[in-house]
Design a protein around this motif. Sequence first.
Motif, PDB file in Angstrom:
ATOM      1  N   UNK A  81     -44.994  37.369   6.115  1.00 40.22           N
ATOM      2  CA  UNK A  81     -44.264  38.553   5.677  1.00 40.22           C
ATOM      3  C   UNK A  81     -42.898  38.553   6.338  1.00 40.22           C
ATOM      4  N   UNK A  82     -41.892  39.028   5.633  1.00 40.29           N
ATOM      5  CA  UNK A  82     -40.553  39.197   6.194  1.00 40.29           C
ATOM      6  C   UNK A  82     -39.988  40.505   5.659  1.00 40.29           C
ATOM      7  N   UNK A 106     -46.283  44.503  -4.431  1.00 38.38           N
ATOM      8  CA  UNK A 106     -45.967  43.119  -4.092  1.00 38.38           C
ATOM      9  C   UNK A 106     -47.138  42.533  -3.315  1.00 38.38           C
ATOM     10  N   UNK A 107     -47.565  41.329  -3.688  1.00 37.80           N
ATOM     11  CA  UNK A 107     -48.571  40.626  -2.898  1.00 37.80           C
ATOM     12  C   UNK A 107     -47.868  39.631  -1.984  1.00 37.80           C
ATOM     13  N   UNK A 108     -48.225  39.649  -0.694  1.00 40.19           N
ATOM     14  CA  UNK A 108     -47.703  38.712   0.288  1.00 40.19           C
ATOM     15  C   UNK A 108     -48.889  38.073   1.020  1.00 40.19           C
ATOM     16  N   UNK A 109     -48.621  37.055   1.808  1.00 39.61           N
ATOM     17  CA  UNK A 109     -49.693  36.435   2.583  1.00 39.61           C
ATOM     18  C   UNK A 109     -50.300  37.397   3.596  1.00 39.61           C
ATOM     19  N   UNK A 110     -49.542  38.400   4.017  1.00 38.66           N
ATOM     20  CA  UNK A 110     -50.076  39.379   4.963  1.00 38.66           C
ATOM     21  C   UNK A 110     -50.789  40.532   4.276  1.00 38.66           C
ATOM     22  N   UNK A 111     -50.767  40.565   2.928  1.00 40.46           N
ATOM     23  CA  UNK A 111     -51.440  41.626   2.198  1.00 40.46           C
ATOM     24  C   UNK A 111     -50.503  42.348   1.254  1.00 40.46           C
ATOM     25  N   UNK A 112     -50.995  43.404   0.601  1.00 40.73           N
ATOM     26  CA  UNK A 112     -50.181  44.120  -0.384  1.00 40.73           C
ATOM     27  C   UNK A 112     -49.117  45.000   0.257  1.00 40.73           C
ATOM     28  N   UNK A 162     -47.653  43.681  10.499  1.00 44.14           N
ATOM     29  CA  UNK A 162     -47.888  42.463   9.713  1.00 44.14           C
ATOM     30  C   UNK A 162     -47.985  41.225  10.588  1.00 44.14           C
ATOM     31  N   UNK A 163     -47.018  41.044  11.493  1.00 45.71           N
ATOM     32  CA  UNK A 163     -46.979  39.875  12.368  1.00 45.71           C
ATOM     33  C   UNK A 163     -46.891  40.355  13.806  1.00 45.71           C
ATOM     34  N   UNK A 164     -47.559  39.654  14.709  1.00 45.99           N
ATOM     35  CA  UNK A 164     -47.640  40.089  16.106  1.00 45.99           C
ATOM     36  C   UNK A 164     -46.323  39.820  16.821  1.00 45.99           C
ATOM     37  N   UNK A 165     -45.782  40.864  17.432  1.00 40.57           N
ATOM     38  CA  UNK A 165     -44.595  40.762  18.265  1.00 40.57           C
ATOM     39  C   UNK A 165     -44.916  41.288  19.660  1.00 40.57           C
ATOM     40  N   UNK A 166     -44.249  40.729  20.664  1.00 43.86           N
ATOM     41  CA  UNK A 166     -44.472  41.165  22.043  1.00 43.86           C
ATOM     42  C   UNK A 166     -43.351  42.107  22.444  1.00 43.86           C
ATOM     43  N   UNK A 228     -34.878  42.535  12.583  1.00 43.72           N
ATOM     44  CA  UNK A 228     -36.243  42.095  12.311  1.00 43.72           C
ATOM     45  C   UNK A 228     -37.094  43.308  11.949  1.00 43.72           C
ATOM     46  N   UNK A 229     -37.243  43.566  10.646  1.00 44.40           N
ATOM     47  CA  UNK A 229     -37.950  44.762  10.201  1.00 44.40           C
ATOM     48  C   UNK A 229     -39.387  44.823  10.664  1.00 44.40           C
ATOM     49  N   UNK A 230     -40.100  43.679  10.635  1.00 48.17           N
ATOM     50  CA  UNK A 230     -41.510  43.672  11.007  1.00 48.17           C
ATOM     51  C   UNK A 230     -41.680  43.943  12.492  1.00 48.17           C
TER      52      UNK A 230
END
Length: 287
Positions: A81-82, A106-112, A162-166, A228-230
């Motif tokens: 996801x981006x 929208x379908x993405x690899x991280x989900x809808x 969606x994606x893990x950030x520290x 970085x929106x996510x």
Amino acid sequence: MTHQHIPDRRYSDRAFLVNVFSNGPGGGNPAPVVVDARGLAGEAMRRIAATHGHESAFVLPGRDSSDYHFRFFVPNHEMEMCGHATLGAIWLLDQLGRLALKDVSIMTLSGPVEARVDGGQARITQPKGWCNTVEDIGAVLEVLGLQPSDLFDYPVQNAATSRVKTLVPLRSVELLHGLRPDFSRVTGVCDQIGSTGLYPFALVDAKAAIFSARQFPRSSGYPEDAATGIAATALAWSAWELGLTSQHRVVVRQGEAMGRPSRITIERDGDRCWLSGDAELIREMPL
């Protein structure tokens, strides 16, 4: 009812460079968008991202009851996801007259993902986030050149929608902008703690829920992101969950240390949130 949105073959030979989240001259994060990617294999998409040096979005016909299927690549690999590339692609489709509706799925690899265009600005949803404290922070501090005293009273966390950030909380914006990470070690540290990027941040205005942040990605092909929106949605969700703010609207400033000022807005909507920001077309480019 699902509406199938078939890309226009007139756009199959080009990409559009869209700038998203700009908060002043030179600001924002560019994203190449291919609005008809039906003829491209994954490796071709990755090469396009590598050629242009940015996160790139590729628009495909919908599947799994969605209006669209989006794929995302950075120069080194595919991403689940981006955020800014999704916003840029939806905004661009609207500008090109390719959106039959203002609300699409929208379908993405991280989900809808749901998307909406209001008054020329795109918004996309992110699901309910989560956050966990990182117990052993020694390597994180070392790669960023920090001491424990540089942190304010808030845990270092892995967080995600969606994606893990520290998330690394700093005492001041001056500390944040003065960071000089050891970029050669960022990938190893992220692998060690199960993260896709380090996101140090500082609280700018508690009452208005304004934060400043920087993103050092795990392995994207460049050392720092201007917006970085996510990561910003992960920060917002952590702030809500741990009571750092009671405001339903969070603003994250990013890219200022790079001379590319950016502004990301996240609004809570029950068990999800909406991500939004300004977008503009820079130019068309051949693939």
